[in-house]
Design an enzyme around this catalytic site. Structure first.
Site, PDB file in Angstrom:
ATOM      1  N   GLU A 162       0.807  -1.237   0.000  1.00 44.28           N
ATOM      2  CA  GLU A 162       0.000   0.000   0.000  1.00 44.28           C
ATOM      3  C   GLU A 162       0.833   1.277   0.000  1.00 44.28           C
ATOM      4  O   GLU A 162       0.564   2.200   0.763  1.00 44.28           O
ATOM      5  CB  GLU A 162      -0.963  -0.024   1.192  1.00 44.28           C
ATOM      6  CG  GLU A 162      -1.903  -1.218   1.135  1.00 44.28           C
ATOM      7  CD  GLU A 162      -2.773  -1.388   2.383  1.00 44.28           C
ATOM      8  OE1 GLU A 162      -2.761  -0.506   3.248  1.00 44.28           O
ATOM      9  OE2 GLU A 162      -3.454  -2.422   2.474  1.00 44.28           O
ATOM     10  N   GLU A 269      -6.147 -10.684  -1.480  1.00 42.90           N
ATOM     11  CA  GLU A 269      -6.979 -10.478  -0.280  1.00 42.90           C
ATOM     12  C   GLU A 269      -8.458 -10.423  -0.667  1.00 42.90           C
ATOM     13  O   GLU A 269      -9.204  -9.547  -0.221  1.00 42.90           O
ATOM     14  CB  GLU A 269      -6.569  -9.170   0.430  1.00 42.90           C
ATOM     15  CG  GLU A 269      -5.103  -9.115   0.805  1.00 42.90           C
ATOM     16  CD  GLU A 269      -4.701  -7.877   1.598  1.00 42.90           C
ATOM     17  OE1 GLU A 269      -5.586  -7.144   2.085  1.00 42.90           O
ATOM     18  OE2 GLU A 269      -3.482  -7.638   1.723  1.00 42.90           O
TER      19      GLU A 269
END
Ligand code: G3I
Length: 381
Positions: A162, A269
């Site tokens: 991220e 995910e």
């Protein structure tokens, strides 16, 4: 896209429930890991209780269904090195043992992230921010220690997580890593990881890569890494999705653009949020919060069949996209074993009942589970 009929999926679920023990004896019939063995790894994120013997039933289902394992939280910096130089590998070792026992490829999540990293990492001796040199040293020490310990046991690492900004115009998120080290913190992290385990696969992992603007920034960043010879093998597109967002065309476009760079694509995910949202749905930043409101928790007493059907169709369609790119998509990981475990019961509002996964709270497979299995068998014909 083909969508399985809800009726058929409900019948299949009823058969499963009625014959659970029978199904267990016929693993091949209902195992995701077997069904997708010729296509890609199918992974699951697990937490400590699921691998250390406290939840044996969940451990059994995870081992039967999945060929890859990602620790949901226990390999994050704050879990492994909560204090300077004081490492705790007890839980991480348990995942490595579990993965080996059940022949699951273990994924290391994650080395460099702005979240779940203790404050001391970014502080200097005098309470001021750490210098670039000090932070680079800490990054290298951590990576050498952690990646080095699991050399040959961890198949691939989410090296940087991220790092991209959600909005423009800056490419990178304003994080302590970027502020203190500079934009090259990403290059450095990958080089340190390569040094520590030359054979492990190294990934960049992020959410929201289906948004055309964020995707464009991601592709530009990846091009830069490749041009500079940074050792990256693949990209994890987290895939925290909703029932109708992002559009399938954008999911597919992301896979195409990443694989066009010669990189592997991992869905790392995956989950599908079925609850209403007033905020920025799709932004999986754990710090995002929304005001609690009973209207935003409509399925506290159970998921209506209609939504169950929509969820099954959404999963079926997503897996149909993944199956179109067997050379690029090497793994699809679900972010949790069952609905009761999902982070989405607490995000972006605490204490709601969400239903984002393939297995329900009582550990029964949902229509979405059978929809995904059906995709695999349709592909083989
Ligand atoms: O372990 C403590 C426990 O001792 C304490 O009693 C409890 C009280 O809230 O908190 C527990 O820690 C929680 C931890 O999960 C373990 O359950 C943290 O508060 C909570 O913030 C943490 O959330 C995790 C989150 O990352 C932050 O690390 C979620 O489980 C996990 O699913 C989520 O995963 C992230 C990926 O790493 C990166 N991509 C987005 C994804 C979803 O946010």
């Amino acid at each position: 896209m083909r969508s399985p009929s809800l009726g058929l999926l409900l019948v299949l679920t009823a058969i499963w429930v009625a014959g659970l023990s029978h199904a267990a004896k016929n693993e091949d019939k209902a195992s995701l890991r077997t069904a997708f063995a010729d296509h890609f790894l199918v992974g699951v994120a697990l937490n400590t209780a699921q691998i250390d013997g406290r939840s044996p039933k969940e451990a059994e289902i995870a081992a039967m269904q999945f060929s890859s394992l990602t620790p949901e939280n226990d390999l994050k910096w704050q879990s492994l090195q909560p204090w300077p130089g004081r490492y705790d590998f007890k839980r991480a070792d348990a995942y490595a043992d579990f993965a080996e026992k059940h022949r699951m490829k273990l994924i290391g999540h994650t080395l460099v992230w702005h979240s779940q990293t203790p404050a001391w990492v970014f502080q200097g001796e005098d309470g001021k921010p750490a210098t670039r040199e000090l932070l680079l040293k800490r990054m290298r020490d951590h990576i050498q220690m952690v990646v080095g310990r699991y050399k040959g046991r961890i198949h691939g690492w989410d090296v940087v997580n991220e790092a991209l900004a959600d909005g423009g115009p800056e490419t990178l998120r304003d994080s302590p890593w970027k502020r203190i080290i500079g934009d090259d913190f990403i290059d450095q992290a990958f080089r340190f990881a390569k040094e520590a385990d030359p054979k492990a696969e190294l990934y960049y992992n992020d959410y929201g890569l289906e948004d055309p603007r964020k995707r464009a920034r991601c592709i530009a960043m990846l091009r830069g890494l490749i041009e500079r010879g940074v050792p990256i093998d693949g990209v994890g597109t987290q895939s925290h999705f909703q029932l109708s967002q992002p559009p399938l065309a954008e999911v597919e476009e992301t896979i195409k653009q990443i694989s066009a760079l010669g990189l592997k694509v991992m869905v790392t995910e995956l989950d599908v949020d079925v609850l209403p949202s007033r905020g920025a749905a799709g932004i999986a930043d754990i710090n995002r919060r929304e005001q609690a409101d009973p209207a935003l928790n409509p399925y506290a007493d159970g998921l209506p069949e209609e939504i169950q059907g929509k969820l099954a169709s959404r999963y079926a369609e997503l897996f149909q996209v993944y199956l179109k790119y067997p050379k690029s998509v090497t793994r699809v990981t679900l972010w949790g074993l069952h609905d009761g475990q999902s982070w989405l019961n607490h995000f972006p509002i605490r204490g709601r009942s969400n239903y984002p996964l393939l297995i329900d709270r009582s550990l029964k497979p949902k229509p979405a589970f059978f929809a995904v299995l059906k995709d695999a068998s349709s592909e083989k014909r």
